[in-house]
Scaffold this motif. Structure first.
Motif, PDB file in Angstrom:
ATOM      1  N   GLU A  44       0.844  -1.209   0.000  1.00  0.00           N
ATOM      2  CA  GLU A  44       0.000   0.000   0.000  1.00  0.00           C
ATOM      3  C   GLU A  44       0.873   1.250   0.000  1.00  0.00           C
ATOM      4  O   GLU A  44       0.578   2.217  -0.717  1.00  0.00           O
ATOM      5  N   ARG A  45       1.916   1.229   0.795  1.00  0.00           N
ATOM      6  CA  ARG A  45       2.828   2.391   0.813  1.00  0.00           C
ATOM      7  C   ARG A  45       3.545   2.531  -0.518  1.00  0.00           C
ATOM      8  O   ARG A  45       3.710   3.653  -1.031  1.00  0.00           O
ATOM      9  N   LEU A  49       0.055   5.068  -0.845  1.00  0.00           N
ATOM     10  CA  LEU A  49      -0.797   5.364   0.306  1.00  0.00           C
ATOM     11  C   LEU A  49       0.041   6.044   1.390  1.00  0.00           C
ATOM     12  O   LEU A  49       1.099   5.550   1.785  1.00  0.00           O
ATOM     13  N   GLU A  50      -0.414   7.171   1.868  1.00  0.00           N
ATOM     14  CA  GLU A  50       0.324   7.945   2.859  1.00  0.00           C
ATOM     15  C   GLU A  50      -0.011   7.477   4.275  1.00  0.00           C
ATOM     16  O   GLU A  50      -1.036   6.860   4.521  1.00  0.00           O
ATOM     17  N   GLY A  51       0.873   7.826   5.214  1.00  0.00           N
ATOM     18  CA  GLY A  51       0.619   7.569   6.623  1.00  0.00           C
ATOM     19  C   GLY A  51       1.211   6.288   7.162  1.00  0.00           C
ATOM     20  O   GLY A  51       1.048   5.997   8.349  1.00  0.00           O
ATOM     21  N   ILE A  52       1.879   5.498   6.329  1.00  0.00           N
ATOM     22  CA  ILE A  52       2.517   4.260   6.788  1.00  0.00           C
ATOM     23  C   ILE A  52       3.992   4.561   7.003  1.00  0.00           C
ATOM     24  O   ILE A  52       4.760   4.723   6.051  1.00  0.00           O
ATOM     25  N   SER A  53       4.396   4.687   8.245  1.00  0.00           N
ATOM     26  CA  SER A  53       5.739   5.165   8.583  1.00  0.00           C
ATOM     27  C   SER A  53       6.783   4.064   8.524  1.00  0.00           C
ATOM     28  O   SER A  53       6.466   2.871   8.611  1.00  0.00           O
ATOM     29  N   LEU A 102      -2.752   0.871  11.567  1.00  0.00           N
ATOM     30  CA  LEU A 102      -2.624   0.685  10.114  1.00  0.00           C
ATOM     31  C   LEU A 102      -2.814  -0.772   9.695  1.00  0.00           C
ATOM     32  O   LEU A 102      -2.906  -1.065   8.496  1.00  0.00           O
ATOM     33  N   LEU A 105      -5.484  -2.761   6.791  1.00  0.00           N
ATOM     34  CA  LEU A 105      -6.113  -1.618   6.139  1.00  0.00           C
ATOM     35  C   LEU A 105      -6.709  -2.010   4.789  1.00  0.00           C
ATOM     36  O   LEU A 105      -6.006  -2.425   3.870  1.00  0.00           O
TER      37      LEU A 105
END
Length: 498
Positions: A44-45, A49-53, A102, A105
């Motif tokens: 996803e990253r 997709l944003e927000g997955i650190s 996360l 998801l």
């Protein structure tokens, strides 16, 4: 509580290999779930997709293998939530807190359960195939060693035209080769479920990626690469991948069970006739009461592993491994619309059992084929008891060549054959047909040729040639086993558990 206080399946405690048991063990299964959640987050990253650190991914990678503490966290949570997947989502979030929000998801429970089953079945087939190839190799070697030894053939379990010991073994080899082909085919065509959403429409992922279907396709491409499925995903899935997949795999693996029953039943019959035996160690006890017994324990165990009594009141007997496709067929056909839970509990039993049984059978066959014993003199004695009858047609042809009537020669042989049969069956004597022919004036023109017609090798046709052509160098067996050559070279005989 001691391990001896609770039930353990014999497939675990007695029969299957450690590697197959570990594969279907809870730690490996749920660690596979964690890998799937990591791969989903990574994919996803990677597609935007944003927000997955980085921290979230790193914590997930550091906690892929469940500890006993992780299982306890999941157990407590499942008791509250009554949902195993969400219990493990919670336990993974406790272990990797940066990723807790996360995990999972866009996914449904079947993202982890179904994809994990596909991974486990793929890896299980990868364990079975080289073991099956090894069994074929050992039996082929036996077939080649014994390809020239004439033995009685049997039709209707009555003595028939001669074959050779190796020719019979080559038939067993060919059946096992079909099983190898069928399991290979299922392994090669296996696909992944991937990320499909709750009913297979990918609607949840469309929401995540703002209706960008190309990103979803790329995500699934990455998932397949990470999980090791080069064929990609199934084109159409519902909440689950089609249970037709399980049915196809079970048919291929269960075919091995049918073959094993056939081979081991033949060996048990031959052991009764004292012409062939499975390995029997010097200190082995065949019977607690009858000290002389040499029971075919290995072959019986293999058949016993497959036996399941069904509808016992009606006397209908099935076979455990062979019968499992019925369960998979019912699971497939009873699944309603996009998915119902009829397939849940039974698959948790049937899928591991399918492969643990097959694994157990291959361990047994490996042992049997590693030390098959034949008794050539006993085999020859049985052949010579029956060969006078088999030679009768050749004797008729010799008489015809000497000028006799075929019908008259046939009638003379018929009468003498029945007299010889009476000696064997009613008087307990030896087959004396040849002596009767030699004492009958009608056959005097060929008396001097009769003995030359009794060589058993005259009655085996092309049996040795067939074995050499099929099992020997350059033949189909050697060609098929080539990819497994290194495994076969290093494989020993697995020690059976008592």
């Amino acid at each position: 509580m001691s391990a001896y206080d609770t039930y353990k399946t014999p497939l675990d405690s007695r029969y299957s290999s450690d590697e197959m048991k570990r594969l279907f063990g809870a730690r490996n299964r749920h660690s596979t779930w964690r890998k799937l959640w990591l791969w989903l987050a990574e994919a996803e990253r990677e597609v935007g997709l944003e927000g997955i650190s980085d921290e979230a991914l790193q914590q997930m990678r550091e906690h892929l293998v469940l500890t006993d503490e992780d299982f306890e966290v999941a157990r407590v949570e499942e008791a509250i939530r009554k949902h195993d997947v969400m219990a493990h989502v919670h336990a993974f979030g406790v272990a990797a807190p940066a990723a807790a929000g996360l995990l999972h998801l866009g996914a449904t429970s079947c993202y982890v359960t179904d994809n994990a089953e596909l991974i486990l079945m793929r890896d299980a087939m990868d364990l079975l195939l080289p073991k099956l190839a090894t069994c074929i190799h050992k039996l082929s070697a036996f077939a080649l060693e014994t390809k020239d030894i004439p033995t009685l053939g049997f039709t209707h379990f009555q003595p028939a035209q001669l074959i050779t010991v190796g020719r019979r073994a080559a038939q067993w080899v060919q059946d096992l080769m079909m099983d190898l082909r069928n399991i290979e085919q299922q392994r090669q065509q296996l696909r992944f479920r991937g990320g499909m959403g709750t009913t297979g429409t990918q609607a949840s992922f469309m929401e995540l990626f703002h209706n960008d279907g190309a990103k979803i396709d790329k995500m699934n491409e990455l998932l397949c690469k990470k999980a090791g499925f080069p064929n990609g995903t199934y084109d159409i899935s519902v909440q689950t991948y089609s249970r037709k997949v399980d049915l196809d795999i079970s048919n291929a693996v269960a075919g091995l069970g049918a073959t094993a029953i056939h081979i081991c039943s033949d060996i048990r019959h031959l052991a009764s006739m004292k012409t062939m035996e499975e390995p029997f160690s010097k200190t082995q006890i065949g019977s607690s009461a009858m000290a002389y017994k040499r029971n075919p324990m290995l072959s019986e165990r293999i058949c016993s592993l497959l036996i399941e009594v069904m509808l016992a009141n009606y006397g209908i007997v099935g076979r455990k491994l062979r019968s499992l496709p019925v369960n998979f067929a019912d699971t497939y056909s009873d699944n309603w619309l996009e998915r119902s839970l009829d397939d849940s509990a039974i698959r948790r039993i049937d899928i591991p059992e399918l492969f643990l049984l097959a694994d157990s059978i291959l361990i047994g066959l490996n042992n049997v084929f590693s030390g098959l014993v034949i008794y050539p003199k006993r085999i020859h004695a049985q052949v010579m008891d029956e060969i006078p009858f088999m030679a009768s047609e050749n004797i008729i042809m010799k008489m015809v060549a000497a000028g006799a009537s075929r019908q008259e020669a046939h009638e003379q042989i018929r009468v003498l054959s029945h007299q010889a049969s009476d000696v064997v069956k009613n008087q307990g004597g030896k087959n004396d047909l040849i002596e009767r022919i030699k004492a009958t004036e009608y056959f005097k023109p060929i008396w001097n040729e009769i003995d030359s017609l009794l060589d058993p090798k005259l009655f085996t046709g092309r049996a040795p040639e067939m074995v050499q052509k099929y099992c020997g160098e350059g033949g189909p067996v050697q060609e098929k086993l080539a990819p497994y050559k290194e495994y076969i070279k290093s494989a020993g005989t697995v020690e059976l558990k008592v």
